[in-house]
Write a protein that holds these residues in place. Structure first.
Motif, short mmCIF file in Angstrom:
data_model
loop_
_atom_site.label_atom_id
_atom_site.label_comp_id
_atom_site.label_asym_id
_atom_site.label_seq_id
_atom_site.Cartn_x
_atom_site.Cartn_y
_atom_site.Cartn_z
N LEU A 1 1.01 -1.47 0.14
CA LEU A 1 0.05 -0.06 0.03
C LEU A 1 0.89 1.30 -0.18
O LEU A 1 2.02 1.55 0.79
CB LEU A 1 -0.87 0.05 1.19
N GLU A 2 0.39 2.25 -0.82
CA GLU A 2 0.99 3.53 -0.77
C GLU A 2 -0.10 4.29 -0.23
O GLU A 2 -1.11 4.71 -0.86
CB GLU A 2 1.47 3.97 -2.12
N LEU A 3 0.28 5.01 0.99
CA LEU A 3 -0.80 5.72 1.86
C LEU A 3 -0.64 7.32 1.67
O LEU A 3 -1.23 8.03 2.38
CB LEU A 3 -0.73 5.42 3.19
N GLY A 4 0.39 7.82 0.68
CA GLY A 4 0.45 9.14 0.69
C GLY A 4 1.75 9.70 1.41
O GLY A 4 2.13 9.05 2.60
N ASP A 5 2.15 10.77 0.91
CA ASP A 5 3.44 11.42 1.64
C ASP A 5 4.58 10.56 1.95
O ASP A 5 5.33 10.43 3.09
CB ASP A 5 3.11 11.99 2.85
N GLY A 6 4.79 9.50 1.08
CA GLY A 6 5.89 8.48 1.16
C GLY A 6 5.78 7.37 2.03
O GLY A 6 6.50 6.65 2.46
N VAL A 7 4.47 7.42 2.65
CA VAL A 7 4.17 6.16 3.62
C VAL A 7 3.91 5.05 2.93
O VAL A 7 3.05 4.87 2.14
CB VAL A 7 3.12 6.68 4.72
N GLU A 8 4.68 3.97 3.32
CA GLU A 8 4.32 2.57 2.60
C GLU A 8 3.99 1.52 3.73
O GLU A 8 4.46 1.57 4.88
CB GLU A 8 5.39 2.33 1.95
N GLY A 9 3.17 0.48 3.28
CA GLY A 9 2.85 -0.45 4.15
C GLY A 9 2.71 -1.84 3.42
O GLY A 9 2.27 -1.84 2.12
#
Length: 453
Positions: free
Chosen positions: A440-448
Motif C-alpha cells: 500500500l502507498e498511503l501518501g506522503d511517502g508512507v508505505e505498508g
C-alpha cells in the motif's frame, strides 16, 4: 463577603475575589483539600473555574514568584490544568490561582487500586493509552525546560474509556535549576532525593524516576519496590520509607537480586500483571529500577517510553475464546490470554514505513477487526499521538464477515499492489482487501506491506 461558610473551608461561599487581571470571581463551594491548600469552584467571566487557595503558612514570596512565572507562560496544552491567573486580596492572609475545572470523566489513578466501579471501563488498551498520554504530557513539559518535581498518582487523572489524561497541581512545576521548596511524594521520589544526597535537587532527571514509578503503578497496580522486604516492615514510618525507597531500594523483579520478589498469596496482583507484560516494557522497567537507581543518566527517557508504549498499543489483540484484550510483544509471537489462559491467535499485521531515507520510522500494526490507523502512523516522529485522527480502519466485508479489509478514512488517494502485481486505487471511503503480500502507498511517502502473523 456574603453567603454561608463552606464546610471546613478557609473561604465562604459567596466570597468575591479579584484576579491580577482585574476579573472578579465568586466562590461557589469547596471541592476538596490537600497538603498545600483548598480547591474551590468559582464563577467568573470565563464561566465555572477552579480556585486553589493556599494555607497561609505556605503563601510565601517564593510561591508567588513561581506562580507569576507559570501564569506568564500562558501554556495552552489541554493535558494540563495550568494556572491562568493569580488571585489575592489584602484583607485575606493568603492567595491562590485560577485554573480550569477538571471534567467529571477524569478519575484519579488510585481508583484502579481501589477497584472503583467508576473506572471499571478501563481496558488494557485504555491503560496503555493513559500511560502513553502521560509520558507525552511530561515530555512536552520537560521540552519547555520545566521540571514537575512531584509526579505521583495524586496529580494525574485519566479517562478510563479512552485514556485521556489531565495533569493537575501544576504550581509545583518550575524551570529546571530553580528551587520550588518541594522534593516530591516519598514513595515516588528518586532515591537520591529520599537519601538527601549532597547536591541532589528535584529536576527533570528525578522526574524520570517518578514517572517510571507512576507507570508501574498504572500497569502493575503496585509499587516497584514493595515486595517481600516491604511485608517484613511492622511500622511504615518515615525511617522505614527512607530505607525502602532511598537507602536500600530493590526492584521486585531485579534480575540478579531476588530478595524482594513479590510474595505469592500476598502480592498476587503484581505477579500476574508482570507475567503478561510484554518484554519491551519489562526491559525498560528493569533498566530504570536497577541501573537508574544510582545512575540518573541511565533512567528511561520519555521518548523511549513513548515509542515502546505506542508499539505495544498497536500490538494489542483480542482473545478469540473470551474476547479479552491482550498486550502482545510488538513483532513477537502469540501470547497466552491473561483471562482464559488459551493461546491468542494473531491476525495479519501491517508493516509501515514513514519518512525518507535510511532513517525511516518503521511500525507494526496488528490488523484486528476494528483496528485503526492514525495520523501519527503517517509521521516519521509525531509530536503527539492523537487517537481521534483516524486515517484507516479495519472493517469486515458486508456479506462475508470473516474477510477483512482496510478502509481509507483519510482525504487522500491510496494505491494498492497485490502480490500478483495487479495495481488498484483506493479512494477515500473505499476498502482494500487484506491479504499477505499486499503493498500500500498511503501518501506522503508512507508505505505498508501486509504480512502473516
Amino acid at each position: 463577603m456574603s453567603g454561608t461558610r463552606t464546610t471546613n473551608g478557609m473561604l465562604e461561599a459567596g466570597t468575591r475575589l479579584t484576579t491580577e487581571r482585574g476579573e472578579e470571581i465568586t466562590v461557589r463551594g469547596l471541592i476538596g483539600s490537600g497538603g498545600q491548600g483548598e480547591v474551590y469552584e468559582v464563577e467568573g467571566p470565563a464561566g465555572p473555574q477552579a480556585l486553589k487557595w493556599y494555607f497561609p503558612q505556605l503563601a510565601d514570596a517564593q510561591r508567588w514568584r513561581i506562580l507569576e512565572t507559570l501564569v506568564d507562560r500562558s501554556w495552552g496544552d489541554d493535558r494540563f490544568l495550568w494556572p491562568r491567573a493569580i488571585v489575592a486580596q489584602q484583607s485575606l492572609a493568603s492567595f491562590g490561582y485560577v485554573m480550569d475545572l477538571r471534567p467529571s470523566r477524569f478519575h484519579d489513578l488510585p481508583a484502579l487500586l481501589r477497584r472503583d466501579p467508576a473506572v471499571s471501563a478501563a481496558t488494557p488498551r485504555s491503560l496503555i493509552t493513559t500511560a502513553l498520554n502521560t509520558v507525552e504530557a511530561y515530555l512536552s513539559l520537560h521540552a519547555q525546560g520545566i521540571a514537575y518535581r512531584d509526579i505521583s498518582w495524586g496529580n494525574v487523572f485519566f479517562d478510563p474509556v479512552n485514556g485521556d489524561v489531565l495533569v493537575c497541581d501544576n504550581d509545583n512545576a518550575v524551570v529546571e535549576g530553580e528551587s520550588a521548596g518541594i522534593a516530591g511524594t516519598m514513595n515516588f521520589m528518586a532515591p537520591e532525593l529520599v537519601r538527601r544526597d549532597p547536591g541532589a535537587v528535584p529536576g527533570i532527571q528525578s522526574d524520570l524516576h517518578s514517572l517510571a514509578v507512576l507507570l508501574f503503578y498504572l500497569l502493575m497496580n503496585h509499587h516497584p519496590f514493595d515486595g517481600a522486604l516491604e511485608l517484613r516492615i511492622h511500622c511504615m514510618d518515615e525511617k522505614a520509607q527512607r530505607k525502602l525507597y532511598g537507602t536500600e531500594p530493590l526492584f521486585v523483579y531485579d534480575p540478579h537480586r531476588t530478595a524482594n520478589r513479590p510474595v505469592p498469596g500476598e502480592q498476587d496482583t503484581v505477579i500476574a500483571t508482570w507475567g503478561v507484560l510484554p518484554p519491551v516494557l519489562r526491559d525498560l522497567f528493569v533498566r530504570t529500577f536497577t541501573e537508574g537507581l544510582n545512575a540518573p543518566s541511565r533512567r528511561v527517557r520519555e521518548s523511549e517510553w513513548r515509542d515502546a508504549l505506542s508499539a505495544v498499543r498497536d500490538a494489542i489483540v483480542p482473545c478469540g475464546n473470551c474476547g479479552k484484550q491482550n498486550m502482545a510483544e510488538p513483532g513477537g509471537g502469540a501470547p497466552e490470554c491473561w483471562k482464559c489462559r488459551r493461546p491468542v491467535g494473531l491476525p495479519l499485521r501491517l508493516e509501515l514505513a514513514a519518512g525518507k531515507g535510511s532513517r525511516r520510522t518503521r511500525r507494526d500494526v496488528r490488523l484486528n477487526r476494528g483496528a485503526e490507523l492514525y495520523a501519527h502512523h503517517m509521521a516519521e516522529d509525531p509530536e503527539r499521538h492523537d487517537f481521534t485522527a483516524v486515517v484507516g480502519e479495519v472493517t469486515a466485508h458486508p456479506t462475508a464477515p470473516g474477510r477483512l479489509g482496510l478502509t481509507n478514512r483519510s482525504a487522500g488517494l491510496w494505491r494498492l499492489r497485490r502480490a500478483d502485481g495487479q495495481e488498484l486505487e483506493v479512494p477515500p471511503g473505499r476498502t482494500a482487501a487484506l491479504r499477505p503480500g499486499v503493498f500500500l502507498e498511503l501518501g506522503d511517502g508512507v508505505e505498508g506491506v501486509v504480512r502473516e502473523s
